[in-house]
Design a protein around this motif. Sequence first.
Motif, PDB file in Angstrom:
ATOM      1  N   LEU A 139       4.683  32.496 -33.502  1.00  0.00           N
ATOM      2  CA  LEU A 139       5.886  32.079 -32.780  1.00  0.00           C
ATOM      3  C   LEU A 139       7.138  32.723 -33.364  1.00  0.00           C
ATOM      4  O   LEU A 139       8.215  32.671 -32.763  1.00  0.00           O
ATOM      5  N   LEU A 140       7.022  33.366 -34.552  1.00  0.00           N
ATOM      6  CA  LEU A 140       8.180  34.001 -35.175  1.00  0.00           C
ATOM      7  C   LEU A 140       8.725  35.129 -34.322  1.00  0.00           C
ATOM      8  O   LEU A 140       9.922  35.443 -34.377  1.00  0.00           O
ATOM      9  N   PHE A 141       7.865  35.762 -33.529  1.00  0.00           N
ATOM     10  CA  PHE A 141       8.315  36.859 -32.680  1.00  0.00           C
ATOM     11  C   PHE A 141       9.265  36.385 -31.579  1.00  0.00           C
ATOM     12  O   PHE A 141       9.975  37.203 -30.991  1.00  0.00           O
ATOM     13  N   LEU A 142       9.256  35.079 -31.289  1.00  0.00           N
ATOM     14  CA  LEU A 142      10.071  34.560 -30.179  1.00  0.00           C
ATOM     15  C   LEU A 142      11.320  33.823 -30.633  1.00  0.00           C
ATOM     16  O   LEU A 142      12.090  33.366 -29.802  1.00  0.00           O
ATOM     17  N   ILE A 143      11.536  33.700 -31.928  1.00  0.00           N
ATOM     18  CA  ILE A 143      12.722  32.980 -32.395  1.00  0.00           C
ATOM     19  C   ILE A 143      13.990  33.731 -32.006  1.00  0.00           C
ATOM     20  O   ILE A 143      14.972  33.146 -31.537  1.00  0.00           O
ATOM     21  N   GLU A 144      13.976  35.039 -32.161  1.00  0.00           N
ATOM     22  CA  GLU A 144      15.158  35.838 -31.845  1.00  0.00           C
ATOM     23  C   GLU A 144      15.070  36.493 -30.470  1.00  0.00           C
ATOM     24  O   GLU A 144      16.090  36.701 -29.809  1.00  0.00           O
TER      25      GLU A 144
ATOM     26  N   GLY B 193       2.422  31.620 -29.028  1.00  0.00           N
ATOM     27  CA  GLY B 193       3.154  32.712 -29.667  1.00  0.00           C
ATOM     28  C   GLY B 193       2.795  34.052 -29.072  1.00  0.00           C
ATOM     29  O   GLY B 193       2.021  34.155 -28.117  1.00  0.00           O
ATOM     30  N   LEU B 194       3.346  35.097 -29.664  1.00  0.00           N
ATOM     31  CA  LEU B 194       3.094  36.471 -29.228  1.00  0.00           C
ATOM     32  C   LEU B 194       2.168  37.158 -30.226  1.00  0.00           C
ATOM     33  O   LEU B 194       2.058  36.752 -31.382  1.00  0.00           O
ATOM     34  N   VAL B 195       1.506  38.218 -29.776  1.00  0.00           N
ATOM     35  CA  VAL B 195       0.616  38.965 -30.670  1.00  0.00           C
ATOM     36  C   VAL B 195       1.377  40.047 -31.435  1.00  0.00           C
ATOM     37  O   VAL B 195       0.915  40.523 -32.474  1.00  0.00           O
ATOM     38  N   ALA B 196       2.536  40.465 -30.929  1.00  0.00           N
ATOM     39  CA  ALA B 196       3.321  41.531 -31.554  1.00  0.00           C
ATOM     40  C   ALA B 196       4.769  41.368 -31.124  1.00  0.00           C
ATOM     41  O   ALA B 196       5.075  40.581 -30.215  1.00  0.00           O
TER      42      ALA B 196
END
Length: 525
Positions: free
Chosen positions: A246-251, A323-326
């Motif tokens: 999910l870190l890929f979607l924070i920003e 979340g995203l994979v990349a």
Amino acid sequence: MTTTSTTAPASGGGVRVRVQRFGTFLSGMIMPNIAAFIAWGIITALFIDKGWVGNDGPIEAWQWADSAILGGGVIGDTQYTGLVGPIINYLLPLLIAFTGGRMVHGHRGGVVGAVAAFGVIIGAEGTVMFLGAMIAGPLTALILKYVEKPWQGKIKPGFEMLVDNFSAGFVAFFASLAAFFWLAPVMKWLTDILGGAVGWLVETGLIPLASIIVEPAKVLFLNNAINHGVFTPLGTDQSAQTGKSLLFLIEANPGPGLGLLMAITVFGVGAARATAPGAAVIQFLGGIHEVYFPYVLAKPVLILGLIAGGATGVLTNVIFQSGLVAPAAPGSIFAVLFQTAPGSHLGVILSVILAAAVTFVVCMPFLLATRRRDLEAEAAGGDKLAAAIAQTEANKGKKSEHLSNLAARTGSTAGASAPAATAVATTPIQNIVFACDAGMGSSAMGASVLRNKLKKAGIEDVTVTNAAIANLDGTADLVITQQQLTDRAKGKSPNSFHVSVDNFMNAPQYEEVVEMVKSQKEQTE
């Protein structure tokens, strides 16, 4: 035509400028390699245990491919090696290190940087060494640059290649050993700390609080240091282990920006209301988030809506474990959906929708409360949006074609300067290069515009390309940059003819360049 238009970059200081420059440098290492991240994301999404194909694929050929791509093994007498692990552990960090080294000291800097990064990778086996590559690559290239400085220009003709190769080889040798024995343990320790901290925030449900930092940082162009320095490395590590992060979607979540612009479309006034729908299309579909920054600078209280929306999006992904994979770059809804992990589409889509809805609802009362005052200010000739656009460009540190187009739609000339005449080149122009920080995006669009203009003028034998300023090698006959970047471009390509523009998309200097090239052609015929 008289002189080339040049504008020295404004000298900046303070913590904000330093963080912004640091973030830009990190972005310069990551963004040119996004295609590799996308390729790895596709492979991961297809062939991990919980991927679209997975270990239980119905077709025998897919099952074989799944096993081969995921890890090593033996089929018959043939030994095979997987792709998912080697790409994330070796290829991506080496690409980052090479790019960072090349930004500092050209191709040779990239080579020694990659060798040094390999020392970090092997020394911290089992850890994704993005942070180590970001340090080892540029630092080793910088060491090589200073090591070679004493004898530059003093080597006898015929021995330059010998000296250059051996100096680079020895620097790479010692740097790789230092990275293996000293840097690798430090980076593994740092990665474990950062990963543990982020993991604790996720487990305790506090990760949405990151939006309190991220959303204001985006508006001030400070987000690259957070996104590319923390979220991308740790997110990729999580994705390698679990298939998503999910870190890929924070920003990158486009929901908060969409909610803000929709609120302004409905409840805003004047130029802000008129331009918000177009900005929403660019932001949500194109992924260019900077177009909504001026609206926040014009009414800073709206940042509360962005924070609330961003935190809602993160919380939604926490609840749904999606979340995203990349990385999704740029932050377009199309890029987000393409990188969504298998089984995460419901959570990801809801995170975008709910983030937009919450931002819209929170911004609404602020816009309504100040509506009468805004109408009075507009009637009195006040134009906060135009000033905010100029401030946004100042925060970015360079011109932006998207912000310039937004200013044009407001009927404002804020931040614009009168176009200067372009000097006449004294040498034939065969190779034109558009240069910007990353060598992508804006410079690519500018190159396309000029290429089409030359084609319409019947000029077919002039090459027009785009590149990062750090990659200029002095072979270009003509270099076109935005005004704030011209001095840097001159330092990298001093013998080229330089033209400065305000906006890559519709600069009046293009017509002058076309006429200059056409005139040269006519004189030689």
